[in-house]
Scaffold this active site. Structure first.
Site, PDB file in Angstrom:
ATOM      1  N   ALA A 190       4.639  -4.797   7.719  1.00 66.95           N
ATOM      2  CA  ALA A 190       5.890  -3.972   7.819  1.00 66.95           C
ATOM      3  C   ALA A 190       7.563  -4.472   8.546  1.00 66.95           C
ATOM      4  CB  ALA A 190       5.760  -3.131   9.214  1.00 66.95           C
ATOM      5  N   ARG A 205       4.395  -0.761   6.424  1.00 66.60           N
ATOM      6  CA  ARG A 205       3.649  -1.496   5.581  1.00 66.60           C
ATOM      7  C   ARG A 205       2.877  -0.666   4.935  1.00 66.60           C
ATOM      8  NH1 ARG A 205      -2.519  -3.858   6.180  1.00 66.60           N
ATOM      9  NH2 ARG A 205      -2.664  -1.596   6.152  1.00 66.60           N
ATOM     10  N   HIS A 219      10.803   7.755   4.885  1.00 66.38           N
ATOM     11  CA  HIS A 219      10.146   6.648   4.989  1.00 66.38           C
ATOM     12  C   HIS A 219      10.161   5.453   4.145  1.00 66.38           C
ATOM     13  CE1 HIS A 219       7.421   8.560   7.987  1.00 66.38           C
ATOM     14  NE2 HIS A 219       8.603   9.299   8.298  1.00 66.38           N
ATOM     15  N   GLN A 266       1.939   6.374  16.325  1.00 66.16           N
ATOM     16  CA  GLN A 266       0.415   7.598  15.774  1.00 66.16           C
ATOM     17  C   GLN A 266       0.481   8.466  16.553  1.00 66.16           C
ATOM     18  OE1 GLN A 266      -0.847   8.584  13.124  1.00 66.16           O
ATOM     19  NE2 GLN A 266      -2.074   6.776  11.947  1.00 66.16           N
ATOM     20  N   GLU A 283       8.616  15.413  11.569  1.00 64.19           N
ATOM     21  CA  GLU A 283       8.132  14.753   9.925  1.00 64.19           C
ATOM     22  C   GLU A 283       7.724  15.719   9.239  1.00 64.19           C
ATOM     23  OE1 GLU A 283       5.187  11.537   9.848  1.00 64.19           O
ATOM     24  OE2 GLU A 283       4.256  12.860   8.323  1.00 64.19           O
ATOM     25  N   THR A 332       8.163  11.118   4.386  1.00 60.10           N
ATOM     26  CA  THR A 332       7.266  10.406   4.139  1.00 60.10           C
ATOM     27  C   THR A 332       7.610  10.036   3.126  1.00 60.10           C
ATOM     28  OG1 THR A 332       5.827  11.758   3.118  1.00 60.10           O
ATOM     29  CG2 THR A 332       5.648  11.482   6.008  1.00 60.10           C
ATOM     30  N   TYR A 333       6.585   8.573   2.652  1.00 59.33           N
ATOM     31  CA  TYR A 333       6.605   7.813   0.913  1.00 59.33           C
ATOM     32  C   TYR A 333       5.776   7.647   0.905  1.00 59.33           C
ATOM     33  CZ  TYR A 333       8.663   4.116  -1.611  1.00 59.33           C
ATOM     34  OH  TYR A 333       8.834   3.760  -3.410  1.00 59.33           O
ATOM     35  N   LYS A 368       8.033  -6.145  14.511  1.00 60.19           N
ATOM     36  CA  LYS A 368       8.762  -5.636  13.648  1.00 60.19           C
ATOM     37  C   LYS A 368      10.655  -5.299  14.609  1.00 60.19           C
ATOM     38  CE  LYS A 368       4.944  -2.707  13.389  1.00 60.19           C
ATOM     39  NZ  LYS A 368       4.310  -1.487  12.512  1.00 60.19           N
ATOM     40  N   HIS A 407      -3.925   0.010  15.996  1.00 57.54           N
ATOM     41  CA  HIS A 407      -4.462  -0.131  14.513  1.00 57.54           C
ATOM     42  C   HIS A 407      -5.739  -0.634  13.843  1.00 57.54           C
ATOM     43  CE1 HIS A 407      -3.832  -0.965   9.895  1.00 57.54           C
ATOM     44  NE2 HIS A 407      -2.909  -0.115  10.225  1.00 57.54           N
TER      45      HIS A 407
HETATM   46  P1  FAD Z   1       1.928  -3.654   9.694  1.00 57.97           P
HETATM   47  O1  FAD Z   1       2.809  -3.595  11.051  1.00 57.97           O
HETATM   48  O2  FAD Z   1       2.124  -4.497   8.652  1.00 57.97           O
HETATM   49  O3  FAD Z   1       0.073  -3.240  10.541  1.00 57.97           O
HETATM   50  C1  FAD Z   1      -0.525  -3.484   9.601  1.00 57.97           C
HETATM   51  C2  FAD Z   1      -1.834  -4.240  10.181  1.00 57.97           C
HETATM   52  O4  FAD Z   1      -0.986  -6.111   9.864  1.00 57.97           O
HETATM   53  C3  FAD Z   1      -1.868  -4.071  11.607  1.00 57.97           C
HETATM   54  O5  FAD Z   1      -2.986  -4.193  12.484  1.00 57.97           O
HETATM   55  C4  FAD Z   1      -1.516  -5.007  12.425  1.00 57.97           C
HETATM   56  O6  FAD Z   1      -1.992  -5.235  13.612  1.00 57.97           O
HETATM   57  C5  FAD Z   1      -1.495  -6.241  11.564  1.00 57.97           C
HETATM   58  N1  FAD Z   1      -0.339  -7.253  11.609  1.00 57.97           N
HETATM   59  C6  FAD Z   1       0.914  -6.470  11.878  1.00 57.97           C
HETATM   60  N2  FAD Z   1       2.073  -8.049  11.619  1.00 57.97           N
HETATM   61  C7  FAD Z   1       0.933  -9.085  11.621  1.00 57.97           C
HETATM   62  C8  FAD Z   1       1.260 -10.284  11.542  1.00 57.97           C
HETATM   63  N3  FAD Z   1       2.278 -10.897  11.577  1.00 57.97           N
HETATM   64  N4  FAD Z   1       0.345 -11.436  11.350  1.00 57.97           N
HETATM   65  C9  FAD Z   1      -1.115 -10.906  11.680  1.00 57.97           C
HETATM   66  N5  FAD Z   1      -1.035  -9.029  11.444  1.00 57.97           N
HETATM   67  C10 FAD Z   1      -0.561  -8.365  11.521  1.00 57.97           C
HETATM   68  N6  FAD Z   1       1.729   5.571   5.222  1.00 57.97           N
HETATM   69  C11 FAD Z   1       2.312   5.614   4.134  1.00 57.97           C
HETATM   70  O7  FAD Z   1       1.632   5.424   3.045  1.00 57.97           O
HETATM   71  N7  FAD Z   1       3.754   6.448   4.247  1.00 57.97           N
HETATM   72  C12 FAD Z   1       4.587   7.499   5.091  1.00 57.97           C
HETATM   73  O8  FAD Z   1       4.889   7.514   4.760  1.00 57.97           O
HETATM   74  C13 FAD Z   1       3.925   7.087   6.491  1.00 57.97           C
HETATM   75  N8  FAD Z   1       4.528   7.167   7.541  1.00 57.97           N
HETATM   76  C14 FAD Z   1       3.884   6.490   9.035  1.00 57.97           C
HETATM   77  C15 FAD Z   1       4.675   6.908  10.170  1.00 57.97           C
HETATM   78  C16 FAD Z   1       4.511   6.283  11.162  1.00 57.97           C
HETATM   79  C17 FAD Z   1       5.224   7.429  12.410  1.00 57.97           C
HETATM   80  C18 FAD Z   1       2.768   6.137  11.440  1.00 57.97           C
HETATM   81  C19 FAD Z   1       2.765   5.659  12.654  1.00 57.97           C
HETATM   82  C20 FAD Z   1       2.306   5.871  10.453  1.00 57.97           C
HETATM   83  C21 FAD Z   1       2.831   6.387   8.810  1.00 57.97           C
HETATM   84  N9  FAD Z   1       2.279   5.513   8.076  1.00 57.97           N
HETATM   85  C22 FAD Z   1       2.302   5.875   6.589  1.00 57.97           C
HETATM   86  C23 FAD Z   1       0.869   4.915   7.934  1.00 57.97           C
HETATM   87  C24 FAD Z   1       1.002   3.534   8.035  1.00 57.97           C
HETATM   88  O9  FAD Z   1       1.541   2.848   6.361  1.00 57.97           O
HETATM   89  C25 FAD Z   1      -0.392   2.701   8.462  1.00 57.97           C
HETATM   90  O10 FAD Z   1      -0.540   3.275   9.206  1.00 57.97           O
HETATM   91  C26 FAD Z   1      -0.620   1.023   7.552  1.00 57.97           C
HETATM   92  O11 FAD Z   1      -1.926   0.816   7.728  1.00 57.97           O
HETATM   93  C27 FAD Z   1      -0.107   0.094   8.655  1.00 57.97           C
HETATM   94  O12 FAD Z   1       1.419   0.525   8.648  1.00 57.97           O
HETATM   95  P2  FAD Z   1       2.442  -0.274   9.482  1.00 57.97           P
HETATM   96  O13 FAD Z   1       3.495  -0.230   9.217  1.00 57.97           O
HETATM   97  O14 FAD Z   1       1.888   0.089  10.634  1.00 57.97           O
HETATM   98  O15 FAD Z   1       2.096  -1.934   9.061  1.00 57.97           O
END
Ligand code: FAD
Length: 292
Positions: free
Chosen positions: A124, A108, A78, A175, A17, A48-49, A164, A148
Site C-alpha cells: 500500500a 494493497r 478506495h 480493520q 463505508e 470500496t474498490y 504509509k 494483518h
Molecule cells: P499493506 O499495508 O501493503 O500490508 C500488506 C501486508 O504487507 C501486511 O502484512 C504488512 O505488514 C506487510 N507490509 C507492508 N509494508 C511492508 C514492507 N515495507 N515490508 C514488509 N512487509 C510489509 N480490500 C479491497 O480489495 N478493496 C477495498 O476497498 C478494501 N477496503 C479496505 C478498507 C479498510 C479500512 C481495511 C482495513 C481493509 C480494506 N481492504 C480492502 C482489505 C485490504 O486490501 C487487505 O487487508 C490487504 O490484505 C492489505 O491491504 P493494506 O493496504 O493494509 O496492505
C-alpha cells in the site's frame, strides 16, 4: 474538502463505508442506501474498490462522484494496488480528480488468485507514494488492531504501517475488531512506533450468523468471550441476535468515544436500517464529544 481538515475541526469524526452493488444488482440500489445514510450526517462516506478494478471496481469512482456532486457528502474513494498498473492508477486518479474527489484510501488489496500481478506496486505504501507524487489528494491507509493476517507479529505489523505515513497518508482506518482492548493496545504500539496521524476505529455491527462466519474467515478477527456468548445464545433466534448485535456495536462505540477515539468508521454493509439504529443510540454521545 480534505479529510485531514475534518480532523482539525472535529474531536470525534463519524464516517461510513458503502460498497458498490454487485454487477447483477441495479446501480440504483446504492442510491437508495446513500439517500437514507445521508440522514446520519456523516463526515464522509468511503466507497470500496474491487480487486484490480474487477467486478464492481469501476463503479467506485462513479459512486464517489455522485456522493460529492449530488449528495454533497465528502467521499473517500478506495483504490487497491497489487493487481493495478501505474497506467490504471493514473487513469483512476485522473477520473477522481476530474470529478472533484479529494480523498483516496490507498490499499494493497487482497491477493486474487485469478488476476495478474503486474508488479508496479507491492505494498500500500508504494501506491501511497504514487498518489502523493500525482498530487492533489488527501491519502488514508488501513491498519489492523489484531495485526494483518500476513504479518509475522504485532511489532512488525505496526512497523510496516509506518511507511504509509512516510509516503503521505494523513490518517488511518482500522480493520473491524470486537474487543476494544485490541484497538487500545494497537494505539499504544502505534504511538511507540511514532505514528501520530488520527486513527479511526472500524466498527462492524454483526447482525446474523452467516456474517460472523464470513468476517472471521476473511479478516481473522478474534471473538471475545462476551461476543461468543452472545452468538451461541442467540444464533437460532435471528431477531434476538439482530438486537444483541446492534447493542454490542453501540457498546463498543460508546466506550471508544468516551476513551477519546479520533473517529468511528461504521462498516454499514449497505444496510441503512442498521446504521440508523446505531446512530440514534450514539448521536448524543457524538454531539457531546464534539461540543467538549
Ligand atoms: P499493506 O499495508 O501493503 O500490508 C500488506 C501486508 O504487507 C501486511 O502484512 C504488512 O505488514 C506487510 N507490509 C507492508 N509494508 C511492508 C514492507 N515495507 N515490508 C514488509 N512487509 C510489509 N480490500 C479491497 O480489495 N478493496 C477495498 O476497498 C478494501 N477496503 C479496505 C478498507 C479498510 C479500512 C481495511 C482495513 C481493509 C480494506 N481492504 C480492502 C482489505 C485490504 O486490501 C487487505 O487487508 C490487504 O490484505 C492489505 O491491504 P493494506 O493496504 O493494509 O496492505
Amino acid at each position: 474538502m480534505k479529510i485531514s481538515d475534518i480532523f482539525q475541526t472535529k474531536k470525534t469524526v463519524f464516517s461510513l463505508e458503502v460498497f458498490p452493488p454487485k454487477k447483477t444488482s441495479k446501480i440504483d440500489t446504492i442510491y437508495d442506501t446513500i439517500e437514507r445514510l445521508s440522514d446520519l450526517n456523516p463526515d464522509f462516506i468511503s466507497v470500496t474498490y474491487g480487486a484490480g478494478g474487477t467486478g464492481t471496481g469501476s463503479l467506485t469512482a462513479k459512486i464517489a462522484s455522485d456522493l460529492k456532486n449530488t449528495y454533497h457528502i465528502e467521499p473517500l474513494a478506495h483504490l487497491t494496488a497489487i493487481h493495478t498498473t501505474r497506467q490504471q492508477a493514473t487513469d483512476i486518479l485522473t477520473e477522481l480528480r476530474e470529478n472533484g474527489i479529494e480523498n483516496v484510501l490507498a490499499l494493497r488489496g487482497d491477493l486474487h488468485p485469478e488476476l495478474p500481478i503486474p508488479g508496479d506496486f507491492k505494498y500500500a505504501s508504494d501506491l501511497t507514494q504514487f498518489i502523493t507524487d500525482f498530487g492533489g489528494f488527501d491519502i488514508c491507509g488501513a491498519c489492523y488492531p489484531e495485526g494483518h493476517p500476513e504479518s509475522d507479529n504485532l511489532i512488525s505489523d505496526v512497523t510496516n504501517t509506518r511507511p504509509k505515513i512516510e509516503a503521505g497518508a494523513t490518517h488511518l482506518i482500522s480493520q473491524l475488531f470486537f474487543d476494544n482492548n485490541d484497538f487500545y493496545a494497537f494505539l499504544d504500539r502505534a504511538k511507540l512506533a511514532g505514528i501520530t496521524v488520527p486513527i479511526e476505529a472500524g466498527i462492524m455491527p454483526v447482525i446474523n450468523k452467516a456474517q460472523i462466519e464470513r468476517m472471521v474467515s476473511t479478516c481473522g478477527a478474534s471473538l471475545p468471550r462476551k461476543f461468543a456468548h452472545m452468538v451461541s445464545r442467540y444464533e437460532h433466534d435471528p431477531e434476538a441476535l439482530f438486537d444483541a448485535g446492534i447493542a454490542y456495536a453501540v457498546d463498543q462505540i460508546i466506550d471508544l468515544i468516551a476513551s477519546g477515539v479520533d473517529g468511528i468508521h461504521l462498516y454499514t454493509m449497505n444496510n441503512p436500517r442498521v446504521a440508523h439504529l446505531i446512530y440514534t443510540r450514539i448521536r448524543k454521545v457524538l454531539e457531546a464529544s464534539n461540543k467538549a
